[in-house]
Write an enzyme that holds these catalytic residues in place. Structure first.
Site, PDB file in Angstrom:
ATOM      1  N   LEU A  29     -12.128 -94.709 -78.412  1.00 30.45           N
ATOM      2  CA  LEU A  29     -13.153 -95.456 -79.887  1.00 30.45           C
ATOM      3  C   LEU A  29     -11.928 -95.090 -80.566  1.00 30.45           C
ATOM      4  O   LEU A  29     -12.932 -95.236 -81.916  1.00 30.45           O
ATOM      5  CB  LEU A  29     -13.834 -94.122 -79.105  1.00 30.45           C
ATOM      6  CG  LEU A  29     -15.223 -94.154 -78.402  1.00 30.45           C
ATOM      7  CD1 LEU A  29     -15.943 -93.143 -77.910  1.00 30.45           C
ATOM      8  CD2 LEU A  29     -16.179 -95.490 -77.883  1.00 30.45           C
ATOM      9  N   GLU A  31      -8.995 -92.744 -82.830  1.00 29.99           N
ATOM     10  CA  GLU A  31      -7.762 -91.617 -83.217  1.00 29.99           C
ATOM     11  C   GLU A  31      -7.798 -91.359 -84.304  1.00 29.99           C
ATOM     12  O   GLU A  31      -7.792 -91.752 -84.906  1.00 29.99           O
ATOM     13  CB  GLU A  31      -5.901 -93.199 -82.832  1.00 29.99           C
ATOM     14  CG  GLU A  31      -4.824 -91.940 -82.655  1.00 29.99           C
ATOM     15  CD  GLU A  31      -3.768 -92.962 -82.506  1.00 29.99           C
ATOM     16  OE1 GLU A  31      -3.001 -92.073 -82.133  1.00 29.99           O
ATOM     17  OE2 GLU A  31      -4.448 -94.102 -82.385  1.00 29.99           O
ATOM     18  N   GLY A  32      -7.258 -89.631 -84.233  1.00 33.20           N
ATOM     19  CA  GLY A  32      -6.956 -89.415 -85.477  1.00 33.20           C
ATOM     20  C   GLY A  32      -5.381 -88.482 -85.325  1.00 33.20           C
ATOM     21  O   GLY A  32      -5.124 -88.291 -84.624  1.00 33.20           O
ATOM     22  N   GLY A  35      -5.514 -86.385 -82.184  1.00 34.25           N
ATOM     23  CA  GLY A  35      -5.079 -86.759 -80.451  1.00 34.25           C
ATOM     24  C   GLY A  35      -6.143 -88.287 -80.255  1.00 34.25           C
ATOM     25  O   GLY A  35      -6.559 -88.497 -81.570  1.00 34.25           O
ATOM     26  N   VAL A  37      -9.761 -90.543 -78.954  1.00 30.66           N
ATOM     27  CA  VAL A  37     -11.206 -90.138 -78.528  1.00 30.66           C
ATOM     28  C   VAL A  37     -11.240 -90.795 -77.427  1.00 30.66           C
ATOM     29  O   VAL A  37     -11.117 -92.644 -77.448  1.00 30.66           O
ATOM     30  CB  VAL A  37     -12.496 -89.532 -79.342  1.00 30.66           C
ATOM     31  CG1 VAL A  37     -13.632 -89.740 -78.858  1.00 30.66           C
ATOM     32  CG2 VAL A  37     -11.648 -89.299 -80.122  1.00 30.66           C
ATOM     33  N   LYS A  52     -12.606 -86.017 -75.994  1.00 26.18           N
ATOM     34  CA  LYS A  52     -11.122 -86.007 -77.188  1.00 26.18           C
ATOM     35  C   LYS A  52      -9.929 -85.326 -76.295  1.00 26.18           C
ATOM     36  O   LYS A  52      -9.905 -84.215 -76.067  1.00 26.18           O
ATOM     37  CB  LYS A  52     -11.249 -85.384 -78.692  1.00 26.18           C
ATOM     38  CG  LYS A  52     -10.574 -85.440 -79.165  1.00 26.18           C
ATOM     39  CD  LYS A  52     -11.489 -85.141 -80.714  1.00 26.18           C
ATOM     40  CE  LYS A  52     -11.778 -83.852 -81.129  1.00 26.18           C
ATOM     41  NZ  LYS A  52     -12.134 -83.304 -82.375  1.00 26.18           N
ATOM     42  N   ASP A 150     -14.445 -79.284 -93.641  1.00 21.53           N
ATOM     43  CA  ASP A 150     -13.808 -80.440 -93.065  1.00 21.53           C
ATOM     44  C   ASP A 150     -15.235 -81.524 -93.633  1.00 21.53           C
ATOM     45  O   ASP A 150     -15.221 -82.748 -92.642  1.00 21.53           O
ATOM     46  CB  ASP A 150     -13.539 -80.611 -92.228  1.00 21.53           C
ATOM     47  CG  ASP A 150     -12.353 -82.221 -92.752  1.00 21.53           C
ATOM     48  OD1 ASP A 150     -11.975 -82.238 -93.205  1.00 21.53           O
ATOM     49  OD2 ASP A 150     -11.747 -82.082 -91.532  1.00 21.53           O
TER      50      ASP A 150
END
Length: 314
Positions: A29, A31-32, A35, A37, A52, A150
């Site tokens: 779904l 990527e950040g 890591g 998802v 995640k 955040d």
């Protein structure tokens, strides 16, 4: 911390492999920095989930994992994403959330793919109100209060009805009780969304989140990213571009997202920009509280027609 409060389920790594078809890239779904998802499906109970998988990059990731599990196990609100469970087997650190079929606010506002319809004005106001209620709960109902730290468009997830839920609590901080109104901490968060006093001194307060809310609300009104290097120099920083325009009501109409195609109440636009401007004030004390913002947005998110009494549009 009473154990009975923790409602999250502990998953085995094998269960999550089965749910995601071995973390198949077709199910990815997003990527950040943390890591990847994946969309997953649990047999029992029968539900879709977002899984995640945190990068195994040592201590920092582990701390954020623990904060997230604790925060979301103890905090429950319709506008916070629901943590279904987690896996901490060996060196795996995996979080399992309810699946949010409409992705993030960023997907519908700042990174719109050609097949997606832009969000209409009323949907934007509904998302802003729900996200504000999520922050209000963290600041004013949670005990001790929580600073989210955040708040940005990619962390606001949307369900099938475009109801927003805040996600990603790895950076959140409890505010110590007593006379402390701030915590001093290493500056973490996302460039452009951080309040000026926090970026400069590392002093974090609930008003830091209010500033970040103002930035995202301004993105929702204008359709512009907070930092956009593709624009002319004087327009690259959204807040710097908007600040002089806030002082001239005749320019308000220029700030509306062109993708709205003029379909919004003029009074609503004026009131929304007034809320954003209050949140973005340099002085933290001058910013409203989240409950004051919720009150303002509740007024805005009801369908008002332009002829009704309100702020004059001159």
């Amino acid at each position: 911390m009473a154990k009975s409060n923790v409602t999250s389920k502990v998953f085995t790594y094998n269960e999550l492999c089965a749910a995601t078809q071995n973390f198949n890239h077709d199910n990815q779904l997003g990527e950040g920095g943390y890591g990847m998802v994946f969309k997953g499906h649990l047999e029992n109970p029968d539900q879709h989930v977002a899984v995640k998988q945190l990068n195994r990059n040592g201590f920092q990731g582990n701390r954020e994992f623990l904060v997230e599990v604790l925060m979301l196990s103890l905090l429950h609100h319709p506008h916070l994403v629901n943590l279904v469970g987690y896996c901490a087997e060996g060196d795996q650190r995996i979080l399992v959330y309810e699946y949010m079929p409409n992705g993030s606010l960023e997907d519908h506002l700042l990174d719109i793919s050609p097949e997606k319809m832009p969000l209409d004005w009323n949907t934007r106001m509904k998302i802003a109100l729900g996200a504000a209620k999520g922050l209000e709960y963290l600041h004013e109902t949670a005990d001790p209060p929580v600073i989210y730290r955040d708040f940005k468009a990619s962390n606001i997830l949307l369900n099938e009805d475009f109801d927003p839920k805040l996600s990603d609590f790895g950076l959140a901080k409890y505010l110590p009780t007593g006379d402390n109104t701030h915590i001093s901490t290493r500056v973490m968060g996302t460039y452009g969304y951080c309040a000026p006093e926090y970026a400069l001194t590392g002093q974090l307060t609930c008003k830091s989140d209010v500033y970040s809310f103002g930035v995202v609300f301004l993105e929702m009104i204008t359709g512009r990213r907070v930092i956009d290097k593709s624009r002319p120099t004087e327009e690259q920083n959204l807040v710097t571009w908007a600040t002089p325009l806030f002082k001239d009501r005749k320019k308000f109409i220029l700030m509306a997202d062109p993708l709205l195609e003029g379909k919004f109440p003029i009074k609503g636009l004026h009131q929304a920009l007034a809320v954003a401007a209050m949140c973005l004030q340099e002085e933290a004390e001058s910013r409203p509280s989240m409950s004051e913002i919720v009150t303002g947005l509740e007024y805005l998110s009801v369908n008002k027609d332009d002829e009704e009494e309100g702020i004059p549009a001159n």
